[in-house]
Enzyme design. Sequence first.
Site, PDB file in Angstrom:
ATOM      1  N   ASN A   9       0.872  -1.184   0.000  1.00  0.00           N
ATOM      2  CA  ASN A   9       0.000   0.000   0.000  1.00  0.00           C
ATOM      3  C   ASN A   9       0.905   1.229   0.000  1.00  0.00           C
ATOM      4  OD1 ASN A   9      -1.834   2.032   0.423  1.00  0.00           O
ATOM      5  ND2 ASN A   9      -2.363   1.433   2.526  1.00  0.00           N
ATOM      6  N   TRP A  10       0.994   1.843  -1.159  1.00  0.00           N
ATOM      7  CA  TRP A  10       1.898   2.992  -1.263  1.00  0.00           C
ATOM      8  C   TRP A  10       1.335   4.240  -0.578  1.00  0.00           C
ATOM      9  CZ3 TRP A  10       4.105   3.069  -6.991  1.00  0.00           C
ATOM     10  CH2 TRP A  10       4.996   2.007  -7.128  1.00  0.00           C
ATOM     11  N   LYS A  11       0.060   4.189  -0.183  1.00  0.00           N
ATOM     12  CA  LYS A  11      -0.574   5.370   0.426  1.00  0.00           C
ATOM     13  C   LYS A  11      -0.366   6.578  -0.507  1.00  0.00           C
ATOM     14  CE  LYS A  11      -0.186   3.080   4.826  1.00  0.00           C
ATOM     15  NZ  LYS A  11      -0.117   3.143   6.279  1.00  0.00           N
ATOM     16  N   HIS A  92      -9.492   1.254   5.136  1.00  0.00           N
ATOM     17  CA  HIS A  92      -8.208   1.406   5.842  1.00  0.00           C
ATOM     18  C   HIS A  92      -8.409   2.336   7.030  1.00  0.00           C
ATOM     19  CE1 HIS A  92      -4.069   2.500   6.685  1.00  0.00           C
ATOM     20  NE2 HIS A  92      -3.709   1.416   6.013  1.00  0.00           N
ATOM     21  N   GLU A  94      -6.740   4.694   8.107  1.00  0.00           N
ATOM     22  CA  GLU A  94      -6.506   6.120   7.808  1.00  0.00           C
ATOM     23  C   GLU A  94      -7.754   6.742   7.185  1.00  0.00           C
ATOM     24  OE1 GLU A  94      -2.856   5.495   5.638  1.00  0.00           O
ATOM     25  OE2 GLU A  94      -1.891   4.904   7.520  1.00  0.00           O
ATOM     26  N   GLU A 164      -5.240  -4.935  10.859  1.00  0.00           N
ATOM     27  CA  GLU A 164      -4.191  -3.956  11.120  1.00  0.00           C
ATOM     28  C   GLU A 164      -4.446  -3.255  12.450  1.00  0.00           C
ATOM     29  OE1 GLU A 164      -2.329  -2.672   7.081  1.00  0.00           O
ATOM     30  OE2 GLU A 164      -3.866  -1.251   7.674  1.00  0.00           O
ATOM     31  N   GLY A 170       2.913   2.084  10.744  1.00  0.00           N
ATOM     32  CA  GLY A 170       3.901   3.132  10.518  1.00  0.00           C
ATOM     33  C   GLY A 170       4.680   3.521  11.760  1.00  0.00           C
ATOM     34  N   SER A 210       3.740  -2.335  10.291  1.00  0.00           N
ATOM     35  CA  SER A 210       5.202  -2.440  10.441  1.00  0.00           C
ATOM     36  C   SER A 210       5.755  -3.798  10.013  1.00  0.00           C
ATOM     37  CB  SER A 210       5.619  -2.086  11.874  1.00  0.00           C
ATOM     38  OG  SER A 210       5.250  -0.735  12.165  1.00  0.00           O
ATOM     39  N   GLY A 231       2.792  -1.085   4.198  1.00  0.00           N
ATOM     40  CA  GLY A 231       2.943   0.311   3.795  1.00  0.00           C
ATOM     41  C   GLY A 231       4.394   0.634   3.475  1.00  0.00           C
ATOM     42  N   GLY A 232       5.092   1.204   4.455  1.00  0.00           N
ATOM     43  CA  GLY A 232       6.449   1.725   4.250  1.00  0.00           C
ATOM     44  C   GLY A 232       7.405   0.775   3.542  1.00  0.00           C
TER      45      GLY A 232
HETATM   46  O1  LIG Z   1      -1.708  -0.461   4.640  1.00  0.00           O
HETATM   47  C1  LIG Z   1      -0.678  -0.662   5.279  1.00  0.00           C
HETATM   48  C2  LIG Z   1      -0.619  -0.450   6.681  1.00  0.00           C
HETATM   49  O2  LIG Z   1      -1.234   0.727   7.059  1.00  0.00           O
HETATM   50  C3  LIG Z   1       0.700  -0.689   7.325  1.00  0.00           C
HETATM   51  O3  LIG Z   1       1.603   0.364   7.100  1.00  0.00           O
HETATM   52  P1  LIG Z   1       3.126   0.161   7.576  1.00  0.00           P
HETATM   53  O4  LIG Z   1       3.590  -1.122   6.938  1.00  0.00           O
HETATM   54  O5  LIG Z   1       3.849   1.361   7.042  1.00  0.00           O
HETATM   55  O6  LIG Z   1       3.107   0.063   9.059  1.00  0.00           O
END
Ligand SMILES: O=C[C@H](O)COP(=O)(O)O
Length: 252
Positions: A9-11, A92, A94, A164, A170, A210, A231-232
């Site tokens: 997920n590149w957000k 999600h 967010e 999640e 994050g 994470s 994500g990251g």
């Molecule tokens: O969609 C992915 C999640 O929000 C996890 O993000 P993260 O891997 O940066 O903690």
Amino acid sequence: MRTPIIAGNWKMNKNRAETKSFIEQVKDFSVDGVEAVLCVPYTDLAILKDSLPSQIKIGAQNIHWADNGAFTGEISPLMLKELDVQYVIIGHSERREMFGETDETVNKRVHAAYKHGITPIVCVGEKLEEREAGKTKEIVKEQTEKALVGLSSEQVKQLVIAYEPIWAIGTGKSSSAEDANEVISYIRSVVADQYDQQVANEVRIQYGGSVKPENIVSFLAQSDIDGALVGGASLEPNSFMALVKGAKTNEQ
Ligand SMILES: O=C[C@H](O)COP(=O)(O)O
């Protein structure tokens, strides 16, 4: 046998040049027996359609329930289909926390995705204060049940759920693999109660929060964890490829 699924997920990250550079670095990459998906900003979807190798699937980060209309800032399922989108993240944390997404709108988006042949990745998870108050199971039960309202058994079998815990997103603080597995196995039991055990055995449930190449193997080694929403660590090509390979390591 549930096929592991790693979804990046590149957000709200990566411009066109960065996206093209990423694709160039993963273009020869493939791993049998693991599904790899990239959920990118809308502005990058056309680039993926034109140049992403077919062994990596295209995902979006949201979807509206209407085919078209006066919904400024939203994206239609038909628009996503035109860009070969096969997966979409829905609900999600967010979006729930910052953009007013509710269990009801999550359910409407899930139905819209299925109507157009797009597979939803439905996110559920508790906040830190809810975990500390011992409410994790109550929260994920309610979110899961409400997301699934009105779906057929066949639809739920194809679904991907991403557990999640919000406090792990994050932050670098991942849940322990055992804790994540306990909640995910509970979510599977919620699906079994709402549908039946066969449906619950087929639905894929990811962990997110994470996840990195260094810990992916321990999560996937758990009995009920079928992949990760990342994500990251999905933003860098070598890291993304290592995550997918890590899921394969466990499958063998
Ligand atoms: O969609 C992915 C999640 O929000 C996890 O993000 P993260 O891997 O940066 O903690």
